[in-house]
Design an enzyme around this catalytic site. Structure first.
Site, mmCIF file in Angstrom:
data_model
loop_
_atom_site.group_PDB
_atom_site.id
_atom_site.type_symbol
_atom_site.label_atom_id
_atom_site.label_comp_id
_atom_site.label_asym_id
_atom_site.label_seq_id
_atom_site.Cartn_x
_atom_site.Cartn_y
_atom_site.Cartn_z
ATOM 1 N N LYS A 257 3.682 2.586 -3.699
ATOM 2 C CA LYS A 257 2.556 2.363 -2.783
ATOM 3 C C LYS A 257 2.467 0.862 -2.551
ATOM 4 C CE LYS A 257 -2.545 2.285 -2.581
ATOM 5 N NZ LYS A 257 -3.841 2.743 -3.134
ATOM 6 N N LYS A 269 -14.810 -0.606 1.807
ATOM 7 C CA LYS A 269 -15.183 -0.782 0.399
ATOM 8 C C LYS A 269 -16.360 -1.741 0.290
ATOM 9 C CE LYS A 269 -10.665 -0.299 -1.847
ATOM 10 N NZ LYS A 269 -11.006 0.834 -2.699
ATOM 11 N N ASP A 280 -3.059 -4.080 -4.366
ATOM 12 C CA ASP A 280 -2.847 -2.666 -4.045
ATOM 13 C C ASP A 280 -1.412 -2.378 -3.579
ATOM 14 O OD1 ASP A 280 -4.103 -0.216 -4.229
ATOM 15 O OD2 ASP A 280 -4.683 -0.168 -2.119
ATOM 16 N N ARG A 343 -2.350 7.746 -0.873
ATOM 17 C CA ARG A 343 -1.710 9.070 -0.871
ATOM 18 C C ARG A 343 -1.112 9.388 0.505
ATOM 19 N NH1 ARG A 343 -7.229 11.771 -2.795
ATOM 20 N NH2 ARG A 343 -7.379 9.713 -3.757
#
Ligand code: BES
Ligand code: ZN
Ligand code: ZN
Length: 498
Positions: A257, A269, A280, A343
């Site tokens: 990812k 967020k 991330d 995802r």
């Protein structure tokens, strides 16, 4: 830090002396070539109980004309493991100051090659700082380039030198992963990552890098990657690394990812600590770092890696909660929360992996806050569709001191992710409970069957949620701060030792 192995009896520069708890004097085997005044100084400190040699503690002895010493604790002899040697090595590096000079000689008391190697590895791993963005201070007196000599007996020299050479290569991989993770998000975005991979591959004859750019990703039908990345001016891409691609047979395949910044998108967020979302892309950094470690150590087997790079931004071009997207697999996904973006990009990466008919697939992702709730910063969450494979990864992690903890893939979680009213699947669980497990269950739907056969056997797969371990770990002795580079060592070990 320059690190070498030698069977010489000389002590050059500062002596580094690893000691077991309870040592009352310099071990006999370490006395050779040790100046008398230094020895008596160490003996006095030990017999007075001023240095107890507890795990990870150090003490510097200055003074005598005959040189300086760093004493380092290994803890009790009977419960001292290879990991403790690695941690002791890291503790020494953490404590090195200009006053120790530029040369160190490490002398062990019959530690054995594996432990000496681990100590050297710890020294090298901890030798890292990320100061690319600080103005260089010419007067900076705590920065010294040190050269370290690990001394051993003649019989051990060759084996130890080979081990240290491998650890050097692996460390390069860990440090690359950390550099990528620590890089600020204004300078680390999908195209930069892809360019770096491209440039990196030029140094190795046995590695090819292919970049699937935004337009190609749209054409190919990578709806997950495109949906996440389209809201940013920095467009998404997929970067594929192939090592020793001409080697016959099935190979490991790694998927990462790579969200170079995760604002959450339209499901924005909260502001607190949002800066941390530069990490991330830690999954992709792990994958790139592992390829570097494999390349540096001359791995001869075939390995493929797929990194899914995107920046998750809110904008008029961004995807919305409620959108339905079609992923590369053909499965449609109702996007209920644009912050559950990892995802989505992984769904395309995992599906793409099937084209390489791999032996197994492992994905790495800073996927869920829920995983941090479950395991804190102490262990990575580990899921697999194959119990034996999950155990192998867990054990590889234990072997190198990087914990990956078994977590469940339950049909109930999968069911929770498939009950969308208008699409095949949804990117959000029904509630917040078990969020790390529902995320893993979502990913499982995109792990292809062998040969993409409808009723075929699903390819062996594991998912590693590194949300809690890629940064922020206070107990990781190998790391002062920032990105940890976790699991480069685990996966290098898994691939090369089994
Ligand atoms: N990148 C985050 C996960 C994350 C959060 C990692 C905090 C490390 C620390 C991920 O994309 C995310 O935002 N996940 C959501 C999923 C939720 C919307 C189902 C989360 O964990 O809150
Ligand atoms: Zn997110
Ligand atoms: Zn994310």
């Amino acid at each position: 830090m320059e690190l070498n192995v030698s069977a010489s009896e000389n002590i050059n520069g500062t002596l580094v002396l690893p000691l077991y708890q309870g040592s009352e004097s310099v071990p006999e085997s370490c006395e050779v070539g040790m100046p008398a005044s230094l020895k008596s100084q160490i003996n006095r400190v030990l017999s007075d109980g001023d240095f107890k040699a507890k795990k990870k503690t150090t003490m510097t002895l200055f003074g005598g004309e005959d040189g300086k010493a760093i004493l380092v604790g290994l803890g009790k002899n009977d419960d001292c493991t290879t990991h403790d040697f690695r941690k002791a090595g890291a503790a020494v590096t953490a404590g090195i100051k200009k006053s120790h000079g530029s040369e160190l000689t490490v002398r062990f008391d019959k530690a054995g090659v594996a432990n000496m190697g681990a100590f050297a590895e710890g020294m090298m791993l901890r030798d890292y700082s990320y100061d690319n963005y600080k103005q260089k201070d010419e007067e900076d007196d705590e920065k010294v380039e040190v050269s370290v000599r690990i001394t051993c007996t003649e019989g051990e020299e060759e084996e130890l030198a080979k081990l240290v050479k491998d650890y050097k290569g692996i460390c390069k991989g860990v440090h690359l992963s950390r550099d990528l993770g620590n890089c600020p998000p204004n300078d680390m975005y999908p195209e930069v990552f892809a360019d770096m991979a491209w440039e990196w591959a030029k140094d190795f004859d046995n590695v090819d890098v292919t970049i699937i750019n935004y337009d190609q990703a749209i054409k190919a039908g990578m709806g997950g990657l495109v949906a996440v990345g389209m809201g940013s001016a920095r467009k998404p891409c997929m970067v594929i690394f192939e090592m020793n691609k001409h080697v016959e047979g099935r190979c490991p395949l790694l998927v990462g990812k790579g969200i170079t910044f995760d604002t959450g998108g339209i499901s924005l967020k909260p502001g607190t600590n949002m800066d941390e979302m530069k990490y991330d892309m830690g999954g992709s950094a792990t994958v790139f770092g592992t390829m570097e470690a494999l390349a540096q150590t001359g791995h001869e087997g075939k390995v493929v890696a797929i990194t899914c790079m995107a920046e998750n931004m809110p904008s008029s071009n961004a995807q919305r909660p409620g959108d339905v997207i079609t992923t590369l697999s053909g499965k449609t996904v109702e996007v209920l929360n644009t912050d559950a973006e990892g995802r989505l990009v992984l769904s395309d990466g995992l599906w793409k992996a099937g084209e390489y008919d791999p032996e197994y697939i492992i994905d790495f992702a800073t996927l869920t806050g829920a995983c941090v709730v479950a395991l804190g910063h102490e262990a990575t969450g580990l899921w697999s569709n194959d119990d034996d494979f999950r155990t192998r990864i867990h054990e590889a992690g234990n072997d190198v001191g990087e914990l990956a903890w078994p977590m469940p893939l339950l049909p109930a979680f999968e069911k929770e992710m498939t009950n969308s009213k208008i699409a095949d699947t949804r990117n959000l669980g029904a509630g917040r409970w078990g969020g790390a497990n529902t995320a893993a269950a979502f990913l499982k739907q995109f792990v292809p069957n062998r040969g993409y056969e409808k009723d075929g056997e699903q390819i062996t797969w594991a998912h590693m949620d590194i949300a809690g371990t890629y940064w922020g770990s206070k107990t990781n002795t190998m790391v002062k701060d920032g990105a940890t580079g976790v699991h480069v060592r685990t996966i290098h070990h898994l691939i090369t030792k089994s």
